[in-house]
Design an enzyme around this catalytic site. Structure first.
Site, PDB file in Angstrom:
ATOM      1  N   ARG A  72       0.839  -1.213   0.000  1.00 20.43           N
ATOM      2  CA  ARG A  72       0.000   0.000   0.000  1.00 20.43           C
ATOM      3  C   ARG A  72       0.868   1.256   0.000  1.00 20.43           C
ATOM      4  NH1 ARG A  72      -1.357   1.970   4.697  1.00 20.43           N
ATOM      5  NH2 ARG A  72      -1.898  -0.022   5.621  1.00 20.43           N
ATOM      6  N   TYR A 124     -16.403  17.886 -13.889  1.00 21.43           N
ATOM      7  CA  TYR A 124     -16.856  16.487 -13.983  1.00 21.43           C
ATOM      8  C   TYR A 124     -17.900  16.193 -12.890  1.00 21.43           C
ATOM      9  CZ  TYR A 124     -16.647  11.399 -13.720  1.00 21.43           C
ATOM     10  OH  TYR A 124     -16.971  10.076 -13.679  1.00 21.43           O
ATOM     11  N   ASP A 196      -7.701  19.244 -13.814  1.00 26.97           N
ATOM     12  CA  ASP A 196      -8.051  17.896 -14.267  1.00 26.97           C
ATOM     13  C   ASP A 196      -7.754  17.851 -15.772  1.00 26.97           C
ATOM     14  OD1 ASP A 196      -9.322  15.607 -15.227  1.00 26.97           O
ATOM     15  OD2 ASP A 196     -10.948  15.726 -13.762  1.00 26.97           O
ATOM     16  N   LYS A 221      -9.228   6.824 -18.600  1.00 24.53           N
ATOM     17  CA  LYS A 221      -9.561   7.328 -19.931  1.00 24.53           C
ATOM     18  C   LYS A 221      -8.344   7.222 -20.848  1.00 24.53           C
ATOM     19  CE  LYS A 221     -13.274   8.144 -17.539  1.00 24.53           C
ATOM     20  NZ  LYS A 221     -13.544   9.400 -16.863  1.00 24.53           N
TER      21      LYS A 221
HETATM   22  C1  LIG Z   1     -13.967   9.837 -15.529  1.00 24.66           C
HETATM   23  C2  LIG Z   1     -13.506  11.140 -15.025  1.00 24.66           C
HETATM   24  C3  LIG Z   1     -13.181  11.331 -13.664  1.00 24.66           C
HETATM   25  C4  LIG Z   1     -13.372  10.244 -12.622  1.00 24.66           C
HETATM   26  O1  LIG Z   1     -12.500   9.208 -12.846  1.00 24.66           O
HETATM   27  P1  LIG Z   1     -12.787   7.671 -12.402  1.00 24.66           P
HETATM   28  O2  LIG Z   1     -11.564   6.975 -12.845  1.00 24.66           O
HETATM   29  O3  LIG Z   1     -14.034   7.248 -13.155  1.00 24.66           O
HETATM   30  O4  LIG Z   1     -13.019   7.669 -10.936  1.00 24.66           O
HETATM   31  C5  LIG Z   1     -12.699  12.572 -13.277  1.00 24.66           C
HETATM   32  N1  LIG Z   1     -12.565  13.588 -14.163  1.00 24.66           N
HETATM   33  C6  LIG Z   1     -12.895  13.447 -15.476  1.00 24.66           C
HETATM   34  C7  LIG Z   1     -12.730  14.604 -16.394  1.00 24.66           C
HETATM   35  C8  LIG Z   1     -13.363  12.226 -15.948  1.00 24.66           C
HETATM   36  O5  LIG Z   1     -13.687  12.106 -17.238  1.00 24.66           O
END
Ligand SMILES: *Cc1c(COP(=O)(O)O)cnc(C)c1O
Length: 423
Positions: A72, A124, A196, A221
């Site tokens: 961890r 988001y 982000d 993503k």
């Molecule tokens: C999908 C997404 C998240 C969250 O991510 P997870 O891996 O699904 O927890 C945060 N910000 C953006 C812009 C996203 O597309």
């Protein structure tokens, strides 16, 4: 220097749980770093690809003399991936988490109760939910602000404001925020800026170079890129923020598995190739949709189109326009639903950033949690379709969109007459 440190340096990793040493300056190009950063051949066996290390614990040579202690806190696969993320985001420190949402939670937990956050308004959905429902319950309050004009930030700053949270381009209406302008105003007010960067990946945008303090991603993503890992990452050049995040990463424990780190690093090695193709295909798709008859398509949103209101900012701030395209089909939610059922290559699904093309209806899927007034304010109409344009052959993608559009719109009760006339 202890033998443990020497071994750690040979592996390009830090002695857990202290922050990783700064990576070498990015003297190599992006593709070279994506393939080689954090990916030195295994010193024990010569394996060109570092092996998957599933052990949860590590034998110490003497008490406290170890490279890794407990999985961890850190483990070889995560350390390798974190080094690669740091190199690609031009950061001194990289971190991996169990999801993008866990990354958000951990970064927000660096704030003390009583702190105030300013967030871009069309952040988001999961980030909005965390700020509104979770952070608020531990005394961290958020104001959501339209940051199309960065100067709006000034009016929202309070004595207890600590952090600005932005996303650019936003989801699904692909609005841009000027990162450098926000960072300048935020720093003058003593705030730190989190970006982000999920939608563009470091191949097209490196927020730390534009003045941001922390960059975060849903690695689920584009970074992993194959729709088979849930993961998040963060990166920063601030030693102070890094040590807080490193502490919380271990203390909160929302860490990814070694296997997921191994998969994500494999995905990362082709990020540059994939992003180029995503952007090339998205540009072709956006141009096709914009040129389509108004009988089929109402409007198209893509930062790479000169018709995008912030096209100039996109050219200045980004190195490419990304793989996400949104458009309004001519019709209502039923037209959109028919379209989404009739595409053969674009799968009707949430998420984005994988090699395969996806399509979804934000009003009833990813953004169904917003109140109708909030959706209206953001321009998330019932006929707005979001495409994650994959890396298939663009001609096939366009043919697929074309047949689905014609078939879906032909059945519009109000416009079918207009449609036949136009044909
Ligand atoms: C999908 C997404 C998240 C969250 O991510 P997870 O891996 O699904 O927890 C945060 N910000 C953006 C812009 C996203 O597309």
């Amino acid at each position: 220097m202890s033998p443990a440190n020497t071994a750690a340096q040979a592996l390009g990793v830090a002695r857990a749980p202290s922050p990783a040493p700064p990576p070498p300056p990015p003297q190599y190009g992006f593709g070279t770093l994506a393939i080689h950063a954090g990916s030195d051949p295994d010193p024990a066996t010569g394996a060109v690809i570092p092996p998957l290390s599933l052990s949860t614990t590590f034998k110490q040579r003497a008490v406290g003399d170890f490279v890794y202690e407990y999985s961890r806190s850190n483990n070889p696969n995560r350390a390798h991936l974190e080094a690669a993320i740091a190199a690609l985001e031009h950061a001194a420190h990289g971190f991996a988490f169990a999801s993008g949402s866990a990354t958000t939670a951990t970064v927000l937990n660096t704030l003390a109760p009583g702190a105030h956050v300013i967030s871009v308004n069309d952040v988001y959905g999961g980030t909005h939910r965390y700020l509104n429902k979770v952070a608020s319950s531990v005394g961290v309050e958020t104001t959501f602000v339209d940051l199309a004009d960065a100067a709006s930030l000034r009016d929202a700053v309070r004595d207890n404001t600590r952090m600005v949270w932005i996303e650019t381009p936003t989801n699904p209406t692909l609005r841009l925020v000027d990162i450098a302008a926000v960072a300048e105003i935020a720093h003058a007010a003593g705030l730190f800026v989190v970006v982000d960067n999920t939608f563009l990946s470091p191949y097209f945008q490196t927020p730390l170079d534009l003045g941001a303090d922390v960059v975060v991603h849903s690695a689920t993503k584009y970074l992993n890129g194959h729709s088979d890992v849930i993961m998040g990452v963060a990166a920063t050049n601030s030693d102070a923020l890094a040590s807080k995040i490193r502490f919380l990463q271990n203390a909160m424990g929302a860490v990814p598995s070694p296997f997921d780190c191994y998969q994500a690093q494999r995905g990362l090695k082709t990020l540059h190739l994939r992003m180029r193709q995503h952007a090339e295909n998205a540009q072709r798709v956006a141009e096709f949709l914009e040129a389509a008859s108004p009988v089929l398509v109402d409007s198209v949103i893509y930062p790479g189109l000169p018709s995008h209101p912030q096209h100039a900012l996109a050219k200045r701030q980004q190195r490419g326009f990304g793989g996400m395209v949104s458009f309004r089909i001519n019709g209502d939610t039923h037209t959109a639903d028919r379209f989404l059922q009739r595409t053969r290559l674009f799968a009707l699904a949430e998420s984005l950033g994988g090699v395969e093309s996806l399509a979804e209806l934000p009003a009833r899927m990813t953004h169904a949690g917003l109140a109708p007034e909030e959706r209206a304010e953001l321009g998330i109409t019932d006929n707005l379709i979001r495409l994650s344009v994959g890396v298939e052959d663009a001609d096939d993608l366009i043919a697929d969109l074309s047949q689905a559009l014609e078939s879906a719109v032909a059945e519009n009760s109000s416009s079918s007459h207009k449609y036949r006339q136009a044909l």
